[in-house]
Design an enzyme around this catalytic site. Structure first.
Site, PDB file in Angstrom:
ATOM      1  N   ASP A 187       0.873  -1.160   0.000  1.00  0.00           N
ATOM      2  CA  ASP A 187       0.000   0.000   0.000  1.00  0.00           C
ATOM      3  C   ASP A 187       0.917   1.218   0.000  1.00  0.00           C
ATOM      4  O   ASP A 187       2.005   1.169   0.581  1.00  0.00           O
ATOM      5  CB  ASP A 187      -0.885  -0.025   1.254  1.00  0.00           C
ATOM      6  CG  ASP A 187      -1.720   1.228   1.374  1.00  0.00           C
ATOM      7  OD1 ASP A 187      -2.474   1.521   0.438  1.00  0.00           O
ATOM      8  OD2 ASP A 187      -1.595   1.925   2.402  1.00  0.00           O
ATOM      9  N   ASP A 243      -0.798  -0.602   6.384  1.00  0.00           N
ATOM     10  CA  ASP A 243      -0.866  -0.080   7.756  1.00  0.00           C
ATOM     11  C   ASP A 243      -2.258   0.389   8.154  1.00  0.00           C
ATOM     12  O   ASP A 243      -2.540   0.522   9.337  1.00  0.00           O
ATOM     13  CB  ASP A 243       0.114   1.083   7.928  1.00  0.00           C
ATOM     14  CG  ASP A 243      -0.420   2.357   7.294  1.00  0.00           C
ATOM     15  OD1 ASP A 243      -0.701   2.331   6.084  1.00  0.00           O
ATOM     16  OD2 ASP A 243      -0.579   3.363   8.000  1.00  0.00           O
ATOM     17  N   ASP A 280      -6.684  -1.711   4.932  1.00  0.00           N
ATOM     18  CA  ASP A 280      -5.768  -2.740   4.429  1.00  0.00           C
ATOM     19  C   ASP A 280      -6.044  -4.111   5.032  1.00  0.00           C
ATOM     20  O   ASP A 280      -5.497  -5.108   4.558  1.00  0.00           O
ATOM     21  CB  ASP A 280      -4.312  -2.359   4.727  1.00  0.00           C
ATOM     22  CG  ASP A 280      -3.879  -1.101   3.984  1.00  0.00           C
ATOM     23  OD1 ASP A 280      -4.364  -0.901   2.863  1.00  0.00           O
ATOM     24  OD2 ASP A 280      -3.072  -0.335   4.542  1.00  0.00           O
TER      25      ASP A 280
END
Length: 622
Positions: free
Chosen positions: A322, A515, A519
């Site tokens: 990400d 994080d 996610d």
């Protein structure tokens, strides 16, 4: 050494001295037997008791049974010295193994020491120690120098430096000031802090870490499960094999070949066979390798939830990131000030003062970049125009700070900026002064982390983000990411990971690093999920298989290197132990190997395998 280990060392020394003395004494017959029984029982009484209990509980076939049968058999054959020496060296190996496990465990127990014993609550001007479980959210706690921070919260008063080494593995202290978030488990080194708690103890960082460590031992790798099953069938098989070796050749000699049976010779070979076949090296060193690997990782600030995840991590060939908060800092920062007719510092000062009454992230980034105390008395006639920006008077001078729409609105021609990021145009006293570029900047180590991942066998790195494609492509290019997918919703990220999973081979594993709370679904869907722990949401940490205790992307490289090293050592031990034992078993069966070779094949191989296993404790710095 603990008390139990010291006691065993004393027994070993006493038995060794007694054997050495008896070796030079001119004794034989029943006296020799009686004298050798003293060191034998000193060193082996606990093994005999365990073997007896195993027989009584119908769990016969284990290493205690093998040692008891082999040594008692050798003594019955009047090989008193060899029988006692086998037991002595076996106990030396056990002591060595116990010490190695203790060393691995200390890495984890040091981390377990982060659990706070109490929290300080101020009551009528006096500090009262209470159980952290009793502190409610929103309470003000006091942490004095040298104390552990007991709960997650925000500093409301005091400045200090924090020792975070137990959590992150980093030796450098971190500074903290009012307004900073602080996580439990850190050690307050200098100033007195007052902290407003934001989580109950059960939900705090330290509590979650302890929970992860406690659960890690229950998740076994394929290698550990294989060794457990192997030992379950292997030990009975070698016992029956030894029995056949002791009985069948003498019978064949006597009945079919009409030669002397030579019972003592074949029984001795069978006993040698039993000592060689003891599976200690495998049964001990493989779990120890994983245990040491998890301990070494935790000491480096990488929490692995089980040895199965360590094994999967070692097979990782694709890493998907990400972007925001993982490869980038996740906060807006001023990346540049481009002036037209005025100095950069002056443009930044006017922009920060104009935006000083706003709480927008862009406004905060301008104030942070200015870096000086803002006197709001200098600012008047503030007007925030939705979707455009802010106008105000600074020291009586009209200032406009905003986007191109605001510049058009006040009749000022803005200079186009070709760099990627959010552009804030500034007009002062009706004239265009310049623009400020604000962007989510990459973390300092992100580029090196991507490069090091490729050096460590990662085939492809992928970045997923909800940002517009122009921003995503620039960040990916700057960091060296192989592939990027932009403008994705959380559900789209799951779909992309599933596409990537479908394309790779079954043996190649895919890791996802994230994080944020959005996610969590992707972390669960990947072969292995890695969560950035310090900034990471509770949901991400819960869904992940590996938790990094700080937000440094280089920790991902470290985690993969630890996993690869651990698995390399596991396979070295498996091949080495089985290879040596097979060779020695063949030599023992044909009468070439004696009891002393058997001792090496059992204790020697175990010691070498354990020494190799504890190498996983030591993690090289990148």
């Amino acid at each position: 050494m603990n008390k139990k280990q010291k006691k065993m060392l004393t027994r070993i020394i006493i038995a060794f001295v007694l054997i050495a003395v008896l070796s030079v004494l001119p004794v034989d017959g029943y006296l020799e037997f009686a004298l050798y029984m003293i060191p034998y029982l000193v060193i082996g009484y606990d093994i005999l008791i365990k073997a007896f209990k195993g027989i009584r509980n119908k769990q016969v076939f284990d290493e205690n049974f093998l040692m008891a049968v082999a040594t008692i058999g050798a003594i019955l054959l009047k090989d008193y010295k060899e029988g006692t020496a086998v037991m002595l060296f076996y106990q030396i190996g056990e002591l060595f193994q116990s010490y190695a496990v203790g060393k691995s465990r200390r890495n984890i127990t040091e981390l377990m020491d982060i659990r706070p014993d109490y929290a300080n609550i101020e009551n009528d001007g006096k500090l009262e120690k209470v159980d952290p479980d009793e502190v409610e959210i929103g309470s003000i706690i006091v942490v004095q120098p040298g104390e552990k921070v007991p709960l997650d919260g925000v500093i409301v008063e005091g400045t200090t430096t924090l020792n975070t080494s137990a959590l992150t593995g980093e030796s450098l202290p971190r500074s903290a000031k009012p307004g900073d978030e602080i996580i439990s488990g850190c050690i307050n080194m200098t100033g007195v802090l007052k902290i407003r708690t934001t989580k109950e103890f059960d939900e705090s960082t330290v509590s979650k870490i302890l929970e992860l460590i406690e659960e890690s031992s229950s998740r076994k790798s394929r290698s550990e499960n294989f060794i457990s099953k192997f030992a379950r069938y292997y030990t009975p098989a070698v016992c029956y094999g030894a029995l056949a070796l002791a009985v069948l050749p003498p019978i064949v000699n006597l009945v079919i070949l009409h030669n002397p049976a030579m019972w003592s010779q074949w029984i001795y070979r069978a006993l040698t066979f039993l000592v060689i076949s003891c599976p200690c090296a495998l049964v001990i060193s493989i779990p120890l390798s994983f245990f040491a690997g998890i301990g070494g990782a935790s000491n480096a600030g990488v929490l692995v939830k089980g040895s199965n995840y360590l094994e999967t991590l070692s097979e990782t060939k694709y890493v998907v990131f990400d972007k925001t908060g993982t490869l980038t800092k996740g906060v807006f920062e001023v990346a540049g000030v481009h002036h037209n007719t005025m100095e950069q510092s002056k443009i930044l000062e006017y922009a920060a003062l104009t935006e000083s009454f706003s709480s927008h992230p862009i406004s905060r980034s301008l104030k942070t970049a200015y870096g000086k105390e803002i006197n709001q008395n200098r600012v008047t006639d503030v007007e925030e125009i939705s979707g455009n920006g802010v106008t105000a008077k600074v020291d009586g001078t009209p200032v406009a700070v905003g986007n191109v729409k605001l510049m058009k609105r006040i009749g000022v021609e803005a200079v186009e900026c070709h760099q990627v990021g959010t552009v804030i145009h500034v007009a002062i006293d009706g004239a265009y002064a310049g623009h400020i570029l604000i962007s989510d900047v990459p973390k300092p180590t992100s580029k090196d982390a991507i490069a090091n991942l490729k050096k460590n066998g990662i085939k492809e790195t992928v970045m997923l983000t909800g940002d517009i494609d122009r921003v995503a492509q620039q960040v990916a290019g700057e960091l060296g990411v192989d592939r990027v997918y932009s403008e994705l919703l959380p559900a789209d990220k799951v779909s992309k990971v599933e596409e990537l999973l479908a394309k790779k081979s079954e043996k190649e594993k895919l890791a996802f690093v994230g994080d944020g709370i959005n996610d969590a679904p992707v972390l669960s869907r990947a072969d292995i999920g890695i969560a950035m722990g310090a900034m990471g949401s509770d949901a991400a940490i819960e869904a992940a298989d590996v938790v990094l205790m700080d937000d440094d992307p280089m920790k991902i490289v470290k985690a993969i290197r630890i996993a690869k090293k651990c698995m390399r050592i596991v396979y070295e031990n498996i091949y080495f132990a089985i290879g040596i034992k097979v060779i020695c078993l063949i030599l023992g069966a044909v009468g070439i190997a004696n009891m002393w070779v058997a001792i090496f094949a059992d204790v020697g191989v175990m010691v070498l395998a354990v020494l190799n296993a504890i190498r996983t404790l030591f993690v090289k710095r990148l």
